[in-house]
Design a protein around this motif. Structure first.
Motif, PDB file in Angstrom:
ATOM      1  N   THR A  73       0.925  -1.243  -0.139  1.00  0.00           N
ATOM      2  CA  THR A  73      -0.032   0.056   0.207  1.00  0.00           C
ATOM      3  C   THR A  73       1.003   1.209  -0.132  1.00  0.00           C
ATOM      4  N   LEU A  74       1.857   1.369   0.961  1.00  0.00           N
ATOM      5  CA  LEU A  74       2.778   2.278   1.018  1.00  0.00           C
ATOM      6  C   LEU A  74       3.633   2.603  -0.104  1.00  0.00           C
ATOM      7  N   ALA A  75       3.959   1.553  -0.798  1.00  0.00           N
ATOM      8  CA  ALA A  75       4.963   1.459  -2.063  1.00  0.00           C
ATOM      9  C   ALA A  75       4.093   2.207  -3.175  1.00  0.00           C
ATOM     10  N   ARG A  76       2.955   1.706  -3.158  1.00  0.00           N
ATOM     11  CA  ARG A  76       1.921   2.180  -4.371  1.00  0.00           C
ATOM     12  C   ARG A  76       1.789   3.588  -4.281  1.00  0.00           C
ATOM     13  N   ARG A  77       1.683   4.025  -3.148  1.00  0.00           N
ATOM     14  CA  ARG A  77       1.415   5.545  -2.794  1.00  0.00           C
ATOM     15  C   ARG A  77       2.755   6.513  -3.134  1.00  0.00           C
ATOM     16  N   ILE A  78       3.783   5.757  -2.638  1.00  0.00           N
ATOM     17  CA  ILE A  78       5.149   6.579  -3.237  1.00  0.00           C
ATOM     18  C   ILE A  78       5.290   6.604  -4.586  1.00  0.00           C
ATOM     19  N   ALA A  79       5.115   5.646  -5.299  1.00  0.00           N
ATOM     20  CA  ALA A  79       5.038   5.396  -6.722  1.00  0.00           C
ATOM     21  C   ALA A  79       4.189   6.391  -7.359  1.00  0.00           C
ATOM     22  N   SER A  80       3.011   6.392  -7.049  1.00  0.00           N
ATOM     23  CA  SER A  80       1.909   7.392  -7.720  1.00  0.00           C
ATOM     24  C   SER A  80       2.378   8.767  -7.233  1.00  0.00           C
TER      25      SER A  80
END
Length: 187
Positions: free
Chosen positions: A22-29
């Motif tokens: 979840t956090l990695a997706r937020r960072i990438a986005s």
């Protein structure tokens, strides 16, 4: 003459169910990092019961992808547990090879918190089931970052979107931002 900014490798670090994806997706986005996921390289959802050789092949492929992306000046976030110091050091060496900065994003989670999330997931069926003994073994083998491994900490209960906004600069430049209220020293 201005010099281009060094690329950044962010290593997610935490046990299963800590919230790394979840956090990695937020960072990438939000920050534009390329997200590399070992689970996706393996072609399946996260699983703790794979043979070590399968994980090693996926880790080798992830390291090749990271090396290539950093070499082209792209920022990367690796979505994996990065459960051992040896693995984290190996990835830091890849970053050094490309003159990139490397920063851990640590998501601490107690065994009790993880077991609660595991039980909730069994109701939601969001990922493959993990037996409690396998999960306990995974947590017991996990090596938290040592004091000499600077990390930004994402604590249970923090909002991922707000956290990324608060730490966006550090995530983009690879700084552990020691003045950050969410940054802690590993013990």
């Amino acid at each position: 003459m201005s010099h281009p900014r060094a690329p950044v490798l962010l290593l997610m670090c935490g046990v299963a169910f800590a919230g790394k994806t979840t956090l990695a997706r937020r960072i990438a986005s939000r920050c534009g990092h390329h997200r590399i996921s070992l689970a996706e390289i393996l072609g399946q959802g996260p699983s703790l019961d794979l043979a070590p050789a399968q994980w090693e092949r996926a880790a080798d492929e992830a390291a090749r992808q990271i090396d290539r992306l950093l070499g082209h000046g792209h920022d990367v976030v690796l979505d994996d547990s990065n459960a051992s110091r040896v693995r984290r050091d190996r990835l830091r060496a890849v970053a050094r090879h490309q003159d990139a900065k490397c920063l851990l994003v640590y998501l601490p989670l107690t065994l009790e918190q993880g077991l609660q999330r595991l039980a909730a997931d069994r109701v939601e069926h969001a990922r493959p089931d993990v037996s409690e003994p396998l999960y306990r073994d995974h947590v017991a083998r996990f090596e938290p970052p040592a004091a000499d491994e600077p990390a930004l900490w994402f604590l249970p209960g923090e909002d991922a979107l707000q956290w990324v906004g608060l730490h966006e600069h550090a995530l983009r430049v690879g700084s552990d931002n020691p003045s950050s209220p969410s940054q802690r020293q590993a013990t």
